[in-house]
Write a protein that holds these residues in place. Structure first.
Motif, PDB file in Angstrom:
ATOM      1  N   ARG A  39      -8.154   7.700  -7.536  1.00 61.15           N
ATOM      2  CA  ARG A  39      -7.886   7.992  -6.117  1.00 61.15           C
ATOM      3  C   ARG A  39      -7.859   9.500  -5.919  1.00 61.15           C
ATOM      4  O   ARG A  39      -7.469  10.244  -6.818  1.00 61.15           O
ATOM      5  N   SER A  58       0.992   4.254  -2.816  1.00 61.95           N
ATOM      6  CA  SER A  58       0.955   5.667  -2.455  1.00 61.95           C
ATOM      7  C   SER A  58       2.179   6.400  -2.979  1.00 61.95           C
ATOM      8  O   SER A  58       2.080   7.552  -3.438  1.00 61.95           O
ATOM      9  N   ASP A  69      -9.606   7.387   4.937  1.00 59.87           N
ATOM     10  CA  ASP A  69      -8.887   8.642   5.158  1.00 59.87           C
ATOM     11  C   ASP A  69      -7.902   8.505   6.313  1.00 59.87           C
ATOM     12  O   ASP A  69      -6.907   9.237   6.360  1.00 59.87           O
ATOM     13  N   ASN A 106      -1.279   8.891   1.275  1.00 62.70           N
ATOM     14  CA  ASN A 106      -1.670   9.937   0.333  1.00 62.70           C
ATOM     15  C   ASN A 106      -2.273  11.130   1.067  1.00 62.70           C
ATOM     16  O   ASN A 106      -1.960  12.287   0.769  1.00 62.70           O
ATOM     17  N   GLY A 124       0.811  -1.206   0.000  1.00 59.90           N
ATOM     18  CA  GLY A 124       0.000   0.000   0.000  1.00 59.90           C
ATOM     19  C   GLY A 124       0.842   1.251   0.000  1.00 59.90           C
ATOM     20  O   GLY A 124       0.531   2.244  -0.684  1.00 59.90           O
ATOM     21  N   HIS A 170     -11.649   3.125   0.549  1.00 58.52           N
ATOM     22  CA  HIS A 170     -10.344   3.755   0.708  1.00 58.52           C
ATOM     23  C   HIS A 170     -10.394   4.658   1.945  1.00 58.52           C
ATOM     24  O   HIS A 170     -11.062   5.692   1.934  1.00 58.52           O
ATOM     25  N   HIS A 220      -4.189  -0.809  -3.259  1.00 65.30           N
ATOM     26  CA  HIS A 220      -4.603   0.486  -3.785  1.00 65.30           C
ATOM     27  C   HIS A 220      -5.473   1.224  -2.771  1.00 65.30           C
ATOM     28  O   HIS A 220      -5.374   2.443  -2.613  1.00 65.30           O
ATOM     29  N   ALA A 221      -6.311   0.486  -2.061  1.00 62.28           N
ATOM     30  CA  ALA A 221      -7.088   1.095  -0.980  1.00 62.28           C
ATOM     31  C   ALA A 221      -6.176   1.510   0.161  1.00 62.28           C
ATOM     32  O   ALA A 221      -6.347   2.570   0.774  1.00 62.28           O
ATOM     33  N   GLY A 254      -4.354   5.092   0.695  1.00 62.04           N
ATOM     34  CA  GLY A 254      -5.058   6.309   1.070  1.00 62.04           C
ATOM     35  C   GLY A 254      -4.456   7.072   2.229  1.00 62.04           C
ATOM     36  O   GLY A 254      -4.389   8.307   2.204  1.00 62.04           O
ATOM     37  N   PRO A 312      -9.317  10.458   0.513  1.00 63.27           N
ATOM     38  CA  PRO A 312      -9.320   9.139  -0.132  1.00 63.27           C
ATOM     39  C   PRO A 312     -10.667   8.436  -0.086  1.00 63.27           C
ATOM     40  O   PRO A 312     -10.996   7.660  -0.993  1.00 63.27           O
ATOM     41  N   SER A 313     -11.480   8.696   0.945  1.00 58.09           N
ATOM     42  CA  SER A 313     -12.742   7.979   1.110  1.00 58.09           C
ATOM     43  C   SER A 313     -13.777   8.353   0.059  1.00 58.09           C
ATOM     44  O   SER A 313     -14.877   7.778   0.045  1.00 58.09           O
TER      45      SER A 313
END
Length: 803
Positions: free
Chosen positions: A391, A352, A404, A423, A348, A402, A416-417, A420, A396-397
């Protein structure tokens, strides 16, 4: 027990010849080269010495060895020195670490994920072939399975496992899966996929200029200024043409897609240099190819190249700036310390990382609104599946699933989730909660307000954290690394540190053990010894004054320790700690019966914000003119294959009692030594034939401990031999090098020849006065470097004297 530390060496050559005194002056192929003066200390050498001092933070066992893996210079004059670890000769997955130094060689911090000292049995209960079968079953269509590699995973006190790489396709997608199979139970210990999905007319960026190459009347989409960058179709070769005009600006044209790809990665390359101080995509001036035309609604990095598909409606290629920079961002992640394989949480963070480099590149390119303007959304221009960005970094949510905010479930999310949280942190760090540049408002998880430091500073902090990456990488470790980076990149300012910390707190990532709690930085000191060497008799004491001096910022507390002492010897400091600017007296007490030798005692000054080391050469014995003496009757810490690049398959250098060998009446390996029982020898056993343990397959090397040389006239003497049959050639050799700082210079050499050469002890002497006042190591090499030859070599009684 003294652990050994192996260090990669940068080799330079010199051609100036100097005189040599040897018992066989007429031997053919014999050359001695002049020493090259190098700075006595460098950031990498300081890091090496700290590691050799074995601070408790390394959690070293008696069976550990360390190998310097890479040295990368970064922004702000910082140097990132990464190391790998072996346990009982097996690679340790998760045992790697990074030492960060400042320009003058002070050690600022260490990034170490391993939490316990290893203590694990190394005999597997399942066969390697069975491990390969278990790993192969982890993907749907395996095309290639690597030879299983027995390893130790740094989980608790250790876990024995086979590492297997399975290449092929999995559910229709390219896969290069790294699988760790428990060597005792056959269970899957860990797995991760190396494939990360994720002048022309361009589609996304308007008319642009890209680097191309001309050969005769043919042009190629190969960047001449950025090594390794090229673009073409699925075959892997760059597109070519009869003119230097590329693409037609349509979303379906693949040549146009290459224009976009080369433009984007070129901007990313330039951003890395101008903003982050990184040399190329891989950090050493290199890049990787791009391919377009992938028949998939997708784009990915497979460990060797990037590959770009198309949008779901098949109207656009997946080559906007942020998507291209994202995929090459995986290449950056892979080529920073710690690599790219690892846990789901690390996956993950890798995703990011791609998003962050995509945003950094968009901001650096700074295109107008009609093209691909800067933002912190991902893939908004390609609209991959018809629902906008894939994304959102500010929140992110906005994509279902995804998060936050960090929670215990994040490490187990689909990668990928799982991108978040980091990010969201980067958005807050760079833009803040309420940006004034048109970027959207970003809510925090604790209702706090954060004022961003700007995209460029945020990128520098993130790159500084990435240079501290280890094989095991978690959100908490990134938090710790980024706080250290903020302090060290912006000394004298607390804003960057406080914002970095506030942004992590705002996304609920908890504090890591050992992370800095204040922004004090810029304080530094020097550490000196006077004298730097001493001669002492067994049962007596030696002393030296340990001096410190504040060189920048404010004075700091410095606590002293010593390592590398003779067995049973003790070291005491009076006082045990000082405020920089003061001095302490080191007293080394040597017990009766200590073997005569020179011991390199590493003195460490553990400061509040930086560590310093120095070497005290302690000679135990009756002669005061001996700087270093090794008869190989006891171990003084010579390290075989110190650089980790030896190629010899058998016949490696070792210390021991040698067995004699002969072939066709020619005496080769000597069973006698010059003194005592042991010497250094290439494969000490005899076997059933003379060539059973000779040097085969290339180079074998062995490196001495550090030797602190005093000023004055210095002479190296050693006993040596090189023996071979007439199948040898001048490509084969015996060499002695002097390593000083990052310079490695041949000072003695004997070449092979197409004739029988009988093993016979000879004496060589070399003038080392050019290295006076420096700390050096000796590196001894033997090589069967061309066609297979019967090569044997030995060394005994290595001595450096001062006159």
């Amino acid at each position: 027990m003294k652990r050994s530390v192996a260090f990669a060496l940068v080799t330079t050559a010199t051609s100036m010849l100097v005189a040599l005194s040897t018992a066989s002056a007429g031997a053919s192929g014999l050359t001695v080269l002049a020493p090259s003066i190098a700075p006595p200390d460098s950031p990498a050498q300081s890091a090496d010495r700290l590691v050799e001092a074995e601070p408790a933070v390394l959690r070293a066992s008696a069976k550990d060895q360390f190998l310097r893996h890479s040295t990368i210079a970064g922004k702000g004059g910082l140097t990132y020195v990464s190391y790998t670890r072996t346990y009982s000769g097996l690679p340790v997955y998760g045992g790697d670490f990074v030492v960060v130094t400042n320009p003058s060689g002070g050690v600022l911090s260490t990034s170490i994920a391993q939490t316990d000292t290893l203590n694990v049995a190394t005999t597997p209960k399942i066969e390697a072939q069975r491990a390969a079968e278990i790993a192969k079953a982890e993907i749907t269509d395996a095309a290639e399975v690597s030879e299983p590699k027995l390893s130790v995973m740094a989980e608790g006190s250790g876990r024995l496992a086979y590492e297997v790489v399975v290449s092929g396709t999995d559910k229709g997608h390219e896969s290069k899966l790294h699988v760790f199979v428990d060597a005792l139970t056959g269970g899957i210990a860990e797995k991760s996929d190396e494939v990360k999905e994720g002048q022309g007319s361009s589609y996304y960026n308007g008319p642009v200029t890209v680097g191309t190459t001309q050969s005769g009347s043919t042009y190629s989409m190969t960047d001449p200024a950025r090594s390794g960058l090229r673009c073409g179709g699925q075959g892997g070769t760059a597109y070519t043409g009869s003119d230097d005009s590329w693409g037609n600006a349509t979303g379906t044209d693949l040549e146009t897609a290459c224009v976009d790809a080369l433009y984007a990665v070129g901007k990313e390359w330039d951003m890395l240099s101008a903003w982050l101080g990184r040399n190329g995509i891989n950090g050493t001036g290199g890049g990787f190819p791009a391919r377009v035309g992938l028949s998939d609604v997708n784009a990915y990095w497979n460990g060797s190249y990037t590959n770009f598909g198309h949008s779901q409606d098949n109207q656009r290629q997946a080559t906007p700036i942020d998507v291209v920079a994202h995929e090459f961002g995986h290449a950056i992640f892979q080529t920073t310390p710690g690599g790219s394989t690892g846990s789901n949480e690390k996956g993950g963070l890798n995703e990011s990382t791609g998003d962050i480099f995509g945003a950094l590149t968009e901001f650096y390119a700074n295109e107008p609104a009609q093209y691909d303007p800067p933002d912190l959304s991902v893939g908004e221009e390609v609209n991959l599946v018809g629902s906008g960005p894939i994304r959102y970094m500010h929140k992110p949510s906005q994509i279902s699933g995804h998060p936050d905010c960090y929670s215990s479930s994040v490490p187990n999310l689909e990668v990928h989730a799982g991108a978040g949280v980091q990010n969201h942190w980067f958005y807050l760090l760079s833009q803040g909660t309420n940006p004034t540049n048109g970027q959207p408002v970003s809510p925090t998880c604790n209702s706090s307000t954060v004022t961003g430091v700007g995209i460029q500073k945020a990128g520098q902090i993130f790159m500084g954290a990435l240079q501290r990456k280890t094989t095991t990488w978690t959100h908490q470790l990134v938090r710790k690394a980024s706080l250290e980076a903020a302090i060290q990149l912006f000394p004298g300012s607390c804003t960057e540190f406080e914002t970095t910390k506030a942004a992590w707190t705002a996304v609920n990532v908890p504090a890591a053990t050992g992370e800095p709690t204040s922004c004090s930085a810029g304080n530094d000191f020097s550490l000196t010894l006077n004298p730097t060497s001493a001669n002492v008799q067994p049962g007596q004491q030696a002393t030296t004054t340990v001096g410190t001096q504040t060189t920048s910022g404010s004075a700091q507390s410095v606590t002293f320790s010593a390592s590398g002492l003779p067995s049973g010897a003790t070291a005491s400091f009076s006082p045990a700690s000082v405020t920089s600017g003061a001095s302490s007296t080191l007293t080394v007490s040597v017990p009766a019966g200590t073997a005569s030798a020179t011991y390199n005692v590493i003195v460490t000054g553990d400061g509040t914000s930086v560590d310093r080391t120095a070497t005290f050469a302690l000679t135990v014995g009756p002669t005061s003119d001996v700087v270093f003496n090794d008869t190989f009757e006891t171990s003084l810490g010579w390290t075989t294959n110190a650089s980790g690049t030896d190629t010899a398959t058998i016949g490696a250098w070792e210390r021991g009692d040698p067995a004699a060998t002969t072939s066709a009446g020619t005496g080769l390996q000597l069973g006698t030594t010059v003194s005592g029982t042991n010497d250094l020898v290439t494969g000490r056993l005899a076997g059933t034939a003379a060539g059973d343990y000779d040097v085969d397959g290339g180079l074998t090397s062995i490196r001495s401990p550090e030797i602190a040389l005093p000023t004055g006239t210095l002479t190296l003497s050693l006993s040596w031999y090189l023996a071979h049959l007439n199948n040898a050639s001048s490509s084969d050799y015996f060499r002695v090098r002097v390593v000083s700082g990052t310079t490695s210079t041949v000072v003695f050499q004997q070449l092979g020849a197409a004739s029988n050469r009988v093993g016979a002890w000879q004496t060589a002497t070399v003038n080392l006065s050019g290295y006076a006042g420096q700390t050096i190591r000796l590196l001894i090499e033997a090589a069967d470097a061309s066609t297979a030859s019967l090569i044997e070599a030995g060394v005994d009684d290595v001595k450096i004297t001062k006159s």
